[in-house]
Design a protein around this motif. Sequence first.
Motif, PDB file in Angstrom:
ATOM      1  N   GLN A 107      -8.252   4.393  -7.820  1.00  0.00           N
ATOM      2  CA  GLN A 107      -8.869   3.511  -6.757  1.00  0.00           C
ATOM      3  C   GLN A 107      -8.375   1.766  -7.105  1.00  0.00           C
ATOM      4  O   GLN A 107      -8.744   1.335  -8.276  1.00  0.00           O
ATOM      5  CB  GLN A 107     -10.253   3.291  -6.600  1.00  0.00           C
ATOM      6  CG  GLN A 107     -10.957   2.357  -5.477  1.00  0.00           C
ATOM      7  CD  GLN A 107     -10.270   2.423  -4.169  1.00  0.00           C
ATOM      8  OE1 GLN A 107     -10.341   3.572  -3.397  1.00  0.00           O
ATOM      9  NE2 GLN A 107      -9.573   1.372  -3.661  1.00  0.00           N
ATOM     10  N   LEU A 163       0.544   4.070  -2.928  1.00  0.00           N
ATOM     11  CA  LEU A 163       0.304   5.355  -2.579  1.00  0.00           C
ATOM     12  C   LEU A 163       1.410   6.265  -3.304  1.00  0.00           C
ATOM     13  O   LEU A 163       1.080   7.279  -3.694  1.00  0.00           O
ATOM     14  CB  LEU A 163       0.195   5.594  -1.173  1.00  0.00           C
ATOM     15  CG  LEU A 163      -1.266   5.069  -0.538  1.00  0.00           C
ATOM     16  CD1 LEU A 163      -1.242   5.514   1.059  1.00  0.00           C
ATOM     17  CD2 LEU A 163      -2.323   5.698  -1.222  1.00  0.00           C
ATOM     18  N   TYR A 213     -10.363  -1.659  -0.313  1.00  0.00           N
ATOM     19  CA  TYR A 213      -9.556  -0.374  -0.033  1.00  0.00           C
ATOM     20  C   TYR A 213     -10.389   0.527   0.168  1.00  0.00           C
ATOM     21  O   TYR A 213     -11.632   0.746  -0.634  1.00  0.00           O
ATOM     22  CB  TYR A 213      -8.574  -0.158  -1.045  1.00  0.00           C
ATOM     23  CG  TYR A 213      -7.479  -1.279  -1.034  1.00  0.00           C
ATOM     24  CD1 TYR A 213      -6.130  -1.024  -0.771  1.00  0.00           C
ATOM     25  CD2 TYR A 213      -7.857  -2.403  -1.778  1.00  0.00           C
ATOM     26  CE1 TYR A 213      -5.317  -2.007  -0.736  1.00  0.00           C
ATOM     27  CE2 TYR A 213      -6.833  -3.534  -2.039  1.00  0.00           C
ATOM     28  CZ  TYR A 213      -5.539  -3.254  -1.670  1.00  0.00           C
ATOM     29  OH  TYR A 213      -4.519  -4.284  -1.597  1.00  0.00           O
ATOM     30  N   LYS A 223      -0.641   5.251   5.997  1.00  0.00           N
ATOM     31  CA  LYS A 223      -0.478   6.544   5.466  1.00  0.00           C
ATOM     32  C   LYS A 223       1.100   7.046   5.545  1.00  0.00           C
ATOM     33  O   LYS A 223       1.804   6.588   6.163  1.00  0.00           O
ATOM     34  CB  LYS A 223      -1.016   7.630   6.675  1.00  0.00           C
ATOM     35  CG  LYS A 223      -0.903   9.006   6.201  1.00  0.00           C
ATOM     36  CD  LYS A 223      -1.150  10.283   7.095  1.00  0.00           C
ATOM     37  CE  LYS A 223      -0.953  11.435   6.835  1.00  0.00           C
ATOM     38  NZ  LYS A 223      -1.538  12.546   7.689  1.00  0.00           N
ATOM     39  N   ILE A 239      -8.733  11.045  -2.601  1.00  0.00           N
ATOM     40  CA  ILE A 239      -8.023  11.041  -1.392  1.00  0.00           C
ATOM     41  C   ILE A 239      -7.307  12.472  -1.215  1.00  0.00           C
ATOM     42  O   ILE A 239      -7.012  12.482   0.148  1.00  0.00           O
ATOM     43  CB  ILE A 239      -6.861   9.989  -1.454  1.00  0.00           C
ATOM     44  CG1 ILE A 239      -6.326   9.603  -0.319  1.00  0.00           C
ATOM     45  CG2 ILE A 239      -5.614  10.465  -2.465  1.00  0.00           C
ATOM     46  CD1 ILE A 239      -5.381   8.216  -0.235  1.00  0.00           C
ATOM     47  N   ILE A 245       0.853  -1.163  -0.094  1.00  0.00           N
ATOM     48  CA  ILE A 245      -0.118   0.008  -0.041  1.00  0.00           C
ATOM     49  C   ILE A 245       0.876   1.366  -0.015  1.00  0.00           C
ATOM     50  O   ILE A 245       0.569   2.272  -0.817  1.00  0.00           O
ATOM     51  CB  ILE A 245      -1.041   0.031   1.154  1.00  0.00           C
ATOM     52  CG1 ILE A 245      -1.943  -1.102   1.079  1.00  0.00           C
ATOM     53  CG2 ILE A 245      -1.651   1.389   1.533  1.00  0.00           C
ATOM     54  CD1 ILE A 245      -2.655  -1.448   2.204  1.00  0.00           C
ATOM     55  N   THR A 299      -5.331   5.637   3.880  1.00  0.00           N
ATOM     56  CA  THR A 299      -5.998   4.489   3.386  1.00  0.00           C
ATOM     57  C   THR A 299      -6.165   3.525   4.356  1.00  0.00           C
ATOM     58  O   THR A 299      -5.130   3.317   5.304  1.00  0.00           O
ATOM     59  CB  THR A 299      -5.325   3.776   2.270  1.00  0.00           C
ATOM     60  OG1 THR A 299      -4.823   4.603   1.134  1.00  0.00           O
ATOM     61  CG2 THR A 299      -5.881   2.499   1.375  1.00  0.00           C
ATOM     62  N   ASP A 330     -10.503   4.894   1.226  1.00  0.00           N
ATOM     63  CA  ASP A 330      -9.646   5.882   1.218  1.00  0.00           C
ATOM     64  C   ASP A 330     -10.358   7.228   2.090  1.00  0.00           C
ATOM     65  O   ASP A 330     -11.454   7.424   1.866  1.00  0.00           O
ATOM     66  CB  ASP A 330      -9.423   6.704  -0.051  1.00  0.00           C
ATOM     67  CG  ASP A 330      -8.402   5.785  -0.924  1.00  0.00           C
ATOM     68  OD1 ASP A 330      -7.566   5.020  -0.497  1.00  0.00           O
ATOM     69  OD2 ASP A 330      -8.428   5.823  -2.393  1.00  0.00           O
TER      70      ASP A 330
END
Length: 748
Positions: free
Chosen positions: A123, A12, A688, A424, A347, A8, A696, A690
Motif C-alpha cells: 500500500q 501496479l 489510495y 486498472k 488487492i 498508478i 485502485t 484497493d
Amino acid sequence: MKKIIFIIGVILLFHIIDSFGQQTSPTNYNLDFEANVNEKGSSEKWYNYNNKSYIIEMDTVIKHGGKSSVLIYSVDSNAGSETLAKYIPMSVYGKKINVKAYIKFEELEGSFELLVGQYDRNQLIQSENSKCSGIRISKNWMEYSVNMPLSEDVNLLFLGIYIYGQGKIWIDDITISIDNENFTKTKQKKLETYKADSDTIEFKENSKINVTDVYAQQIENLDKLGRIWGMLKYYHPAIARGEYNWDYELFRIMPDIITAETNVECNNILLNWVHKFGNLPQNNITQTLIENLKMKADLAWTDNDALLGREMVLYLDSLENVLKESKHYYLTFVPEVGNPVFKNENIYLKFTYPDAGYRLLALFRFWNAIHYYFPYKYLIDDNWNNVLNAYIPKFINADSELNYELTVLELLGQIYDTHAQMYKYASLFESNYLGNNMAPYILQYVEDKAVVKLSLTNHFPSDSNLLKGDIIISINKITVEDIIKARSKYVPASNNSVKMRDLVFKLLRTQDSTIHITYERDGIIQSQIIRCFPENEVYNSYYAALSETTPFRFVHDSIAYIDMKNFDKDSIENIMEQVKNMKGLIIDLRCYPSDFEILFPLSEYLMPEPKSFVKFSRSNLRNPGDFVIDTCLSIGIVNNEYFKGKIIILTNEETQSMAEYFAMAFRAAPQASVIGSTTAGTDGNVSYFDFPGRITTLITGIGIYSPDGRETQRVGIIPDIEAKPTIQGIRDGRDEVLEKAIEVINRE
C-alpha cells in the motif's frame, strides 16, 4: 490527471514484478548507475515501461561521477512517456527522508519527474516529486531532490524517473538519506509480524461464497453484516492489533448470513460471531465535547433494536466507547498531512474478475472506508446509509469482468469526488466499453455542446478535416446527448462541469478503425468517416501539444502571463524581477500545476504579509468517523517590496485539486481576482484504495475549506468575474478568458 493515471499504472505494474517477499538487506541498488540498469535478476536491475518510442542505455562519456550514467531519449515525435524505476526494501528508524539525483537534459519538450513513494507492504502511504518542464530547454547537471517525512510504517521505497514527451535526460548519482545519514547506515527496524499474516490459505483460490437468487431478506442480512463487519474493523482492538485476517473472517461468516431466513436468525448468528473475537476491554473513552467538530461519526444505525436486536445494540454501544489502539493493522495516516492510508488491503492480483464473495468484500471495504474516513460524506446527494443496501444486488449480479468494472465505477460516482477514478491495468472498461482507438481530435464542452477544440491530424495520416469550433451532433449515428446519458453514471465527478469535461474528452473513443461523425459547421449539418488511431498515441500527442506552451510571456503592455502547467520553480526569482513594476500579472490555473514547490516561494512575492487562506478537517484512530477542523494555514511573508499590480487568476473546469489550492492561496494577495468559470470542486490530499480484482481508486482524504469555513468540495472556486469560451471564439482561435483578464487589468 494523465500523470496520476500513469504513476498508478506503473506502481501496479511494479507490484507484480517486484513482490514484497523478495526483500533483502540493503545492498548495492545501482543508485550511481555504475552497473547496467538492464541486468536481469540482480539488485542492479531497474525496470522500465518498455515504450518503444524511447531508448534507455548506459553512457560512459556524459556522466556526473564515476564511470557511467543512464540516458533516456525519445526516438518518436509521439513519444508519450517512459520510466525508470525500482523498489528498495526500507524499514528504518528516522523522521525525514531525502532523495537526491543529478539530472541533465537536452531539448526537453515536455517534462521529467523524480518520484519517491513510501509503501507499507503493498500500500502506497505517500509520494512526493521534484520535476521540471519546458520547451526545448537544456540544462547541465543539476541536483533535484525530494524531501518528505518518513512514515513509521514504511518498509518499501519506490524510486521513479519519468520523462514525458521528447528530449534526452541523463540520471546519475542518486543518494538516499534518513535524517542526513546514508540509508544503508541507518538503524534497521525488525518487521512486525501479525497473526493476520499467517491466515492466507483458506480462500486463496476463491471465497467459497455461492449466491444465486438475490432476495429481500438476503439483502437485509448482508447489509447488517457489511455494517457490523466494518465497524468492528475500525473500532475493535483485536482487529486493530492484526489478530485476524478480516477479509477471511467475512468469508467464514457470510454463508450463514446468506442462508438465514429471518431477522432473528440472522441477528443470533451475528451476535455469536462478534463475541468470537473476545470480550471488549473495560477501558471506555470518557465522552467529552469535541471542539471544532466538522462531521460526527454516523452511528445512528447501531441504535435500531428492531433491526439488530437489543443485545447487538448494547454490544455496538460498548464497542463505540472502547479506548482505541494507538496503531492499527488496517489504517494509518500520512505524516504531517493526516489523510488516511488504507493498508494491508489485499488487492488479490490473482483475480481479474473476483467471485461473488470477493465482489461483496469490495463493496463492504469501500462503503466503510467512506463511512468512517471520507471528509465530505455529508455532501453526498444520496443518503450514504442507503447506498450499501442498493449496491449489494448490483455487486452480486455483476456477472462479468466488464460489468464488475462498471459497477465499481457507478459506486465511485456515488461519493461525488473527481479524485475517485478507476485505475486498472488492462481495463475492459477502457478497451471494450470505450475502445482503444480514437479520432485525432480533442473536444471541449462549450455552450452545452461538444465542440472540436484541437485537431491533431498533423501527427497522424488522416484525411479528415474537422475544424476548431465544429459542433459534434452524433457519433456512429448515436446522438451526443444519448451517449452522454448512457455513460454519465460511469464518470465519477464532483460537479456537473467536470463530469461533462471528462465525458466529452472520451467521446471519440471506439473499438473500430474508423468512426462516423455528424457535425455542424456554420449552420450546415455534415458527416465524415474519420480514421482512428491508438488512443494512447492520440493522448500523447495532445499532452505533447500542451507542453509546447510558453510558461512565461508578456501578453500586453505592462502585463505578464504565467502558465502554471509548464512553470519551473527555478525561474521564480528571475521572472518576478522582470514583472515587479508591471501593472498586471495573470496566473493561468486552467491546468494542473507543474510543481507544488512553486506555491509558497511565488506567494512570497505577491503578499505584503502572511495571510490565512485555507483550513483543513482531519480524522483519527481514536474517533473513527469524526472530522475536526484545525487551525488556518497562512501564505506569504512580510515583504514591503511585494508585487503591487493587479493579479488575475484564470480558472475553469480543468482547475482541479492542487490547482484549486493554488487559486485559494493566490486569491489572498492584494488586488487579486479570479476570472473564468467554476473549478472542479475536488481539493485535498488523496488516499489510495484497493478493490479486489486489480482495481485502485483515490479518494479525497482531508477536508479543504476557506478560512471562513466555506466549502470547496463540489462547489469549487467561484470566480469573481465569470468568463467562458464561446463556440465562435474557438473558431476564431481566441482565448476569451485571457482577453477578459487583460481588459480588467487595463481598467483604471
